[in-house]
Design an enzyme around this catalytic site. Structure first.
Site, PDB file in Angstrom:
ATOM      1  CE1 TYR A  38     -14.339  16.022  42.799  1.00  0.00           C
ATOM      2  CE2 TYR A  38     -14.557  13.644  42.503  1.00  0.00           C
ATOM      3  CZ  TYR A  38     -13.796  14.748  42.870  1.00  0.00           C
ATOM      4  OH  TYR A  38     -12.501  14.572  43.298  1.00  0.00           O
ATOM      5  CD  GLN A 103     -23.640  24.044  33.083  1.00  0.00           C
ATOM      6  OE1 GLN A 103     -24.073  24.963  32.394  1.00  0.00           O
ATOM      7  NE2 GLN A 103     -22.347  23.738  33.124  1.00  0.00           N
ATOM      8  CG  HIS A 124     -19.453  23.769  27.234  1.00  0.00           C
ATOM      9  ND1 HIS A 124     -18.878  24.204  26.058  1.00  0.00           N
ATOM     10  CD2 HIS A 124     -20.402  22.872  26.872  1.00  0.00           C
ATOM     11  CE1 HIS A 124     -19.445  23.580  25.042  1.00  0.00           C
ATOM     12  NE2 HIS A 124     -20.374  22.775  25.506  1.00  0.00           N
ATOM     13  CG  ASP A 208     -16.161  22.431  23.447  1.00  0.00           C
ATOM     14  OD1 ASP A 208     -14.991  22.130  23.750  1.00  0.00           O
ATOM     15  OD2 ASP A 208     -17.144  21.790  23.828  1.00  0.00           O
ATOM     16  CB  SER A 270      10.358   7.095   4.367  1.00  0.00           C
ATOM     17  OG  SER A 270       8.996   7.000   3.981  1.00  0.00           O
TER      18      SER A 270
END
Length: 348
Positions: A38, A103, A124, A208, A270
């Site tokens: 989380y 992980q 990922h 990524d 411009s």
């Protein structure tokens, strides 16, 4: 699947038109989705899924700041918020949204609960692509899928609440059940994707890591710093240097580029700005392209992944990180930026 022409190349994408939310709910009606972690992506994805009517629970370490954040966001201990192992046991789809280092650390626990027919979901491609370095090797009898929103979890949630959506890539690394495509697309729609484009775990992580180090964060901070320092060295005030370097770009120009494209931006400025931008964009491209070439090779060789693993797994990582962030935060440019932001009309 819809076929869209992207600058001369036709690609197949999945939109909400051919895969509406109702279909996604039907596909996942018997699934229990456990969001593990989380931190960055977990809050946005889990809350969007819950608000879209899916059966979602959160798995998080008890008595942690993120456990308390989950409670503050409306997750209820014992009902929709559980310790990681209990959530893993209940899940049919495990959304593995811990940091890459996290992980690696939690993988032995997750692997115990990967029963046949379950799905392991990533946002990922890091853990799977660099499996020789991470040790993350799923069993052959589970689906291994990916949905990677093209933005932060905070943006994903904010845009969802505004009725908008972030585009996401999706990938299937392993289809053990024959349902991996429907599962991954339903989840992609469920988390609030605008549309979904196909990738692979490898391509996702290569693009990524290059993007994060390049135009998204590393390169843009480097370019900001270079222009700011040149302006300051030539007598411009901090306020003027910051406004000309950062504020005008982020507050005025980039929203218009996002809405209409850079070609429109060039056409609607411009004539003096047009001429300068047209003359100078190629020298900047030529100056930075060798750096991008080097960066991509480092990513493809696995060197950037190893640097991340080595750095993020150190016990004093947070202390060293704070020192590096402090350097940015206390630099004159971002101190000037802090003052400028406070002066914006919406803050007064």
């Amino acid at each position: 699947m819809a076929t869209i022409n992207f600058g001369g190349t036709e690609e197949q994408v999945v939109t909400r038109e051919e895969f509406p939310l109702e279909k996604a709910r039907e596909v996942l009606k018997d699934e229990v989705i456990a969001v593990i972690g989380y931190g960055v992506q977990g809050p946005g994805q889990s809350l969007n899924l819950k608000d879209n009517g899916f059966n979602v629970i959160v798995g998080q370490r008890k008595d942690s700041k993120t456990w308390d954040k989950a409670i503050a966001d409306g997750w209820v201990p014992g009902e929709t918020l559980f310790e990681i192992e209990e959530a893993l046991d209940k899940a049919t789809i495990i959304q593995y949204l811990l940091s890459d280092a996290g992980q690696i650390a939690v993988w032995p626990t997750v692997k115990k609960y990967l029963k046949p027919g379950k799905a392991l979901y990533f946002s990922h491609g890091f853990g799977i692509t660099y499996k020789e370095r991470t040790g993350i090797v799923p069993p052959a009898d589970v689906d291994v899928i990916l949905v990677a929103p093209k933005g932060s979890g905070t943006s994903l949630r904010r845009m969802f609440l505004e009725g908008r959506g972030l585009n996401s890539s999706y990938a299937i690394f392993q289809d053990a059940t024959g349902k991996a495509f429907d599962r991954v697309v339903a989840l992609g729609i469920g988390v609030g994707s605008g549309y979904l484009f196909e990738t692979t775990f490898k391509r996702e992580v290569y693009s990524d890591l290059t993007g994060e180090r390049g135009t998204l964060m590393g390169c843009i901070q480097g370019i900001f710093a270079a222009q700011y320092e040149v302006l300051r060295a030539n007598g411009h005030s901090p306020s003027e240097a910051f406004n000309e370097t950062v504020e005008e770009l982020t507050q005025s120009l980039m929203p218009l580029v996002a809405e209409n494209g850079m070609d429109w931006m060039y056409a609607n400025t411009s004539t003096t700005a047009q001429r300068g931008a047209l003359d100078w964009w190629k020298p900047f491209r030529d100056a930075t392209k060798p750096v991008f070439d080097k960066l991509y090779k480092e990513v493809a060789a696995g060197n950037e992944a190893q640097r991340s693993i080595d750095s993020n797994s150190q016990e004093d990582y947070r202390v060293k990180l704070e020192d590096e962030l402090k350097e940015l935060r206390e630099s004159e440019m971002w101190q000037a930026g802090n003052a400028v932001r406070k002066l914006r009309p919406e803050n007064n």
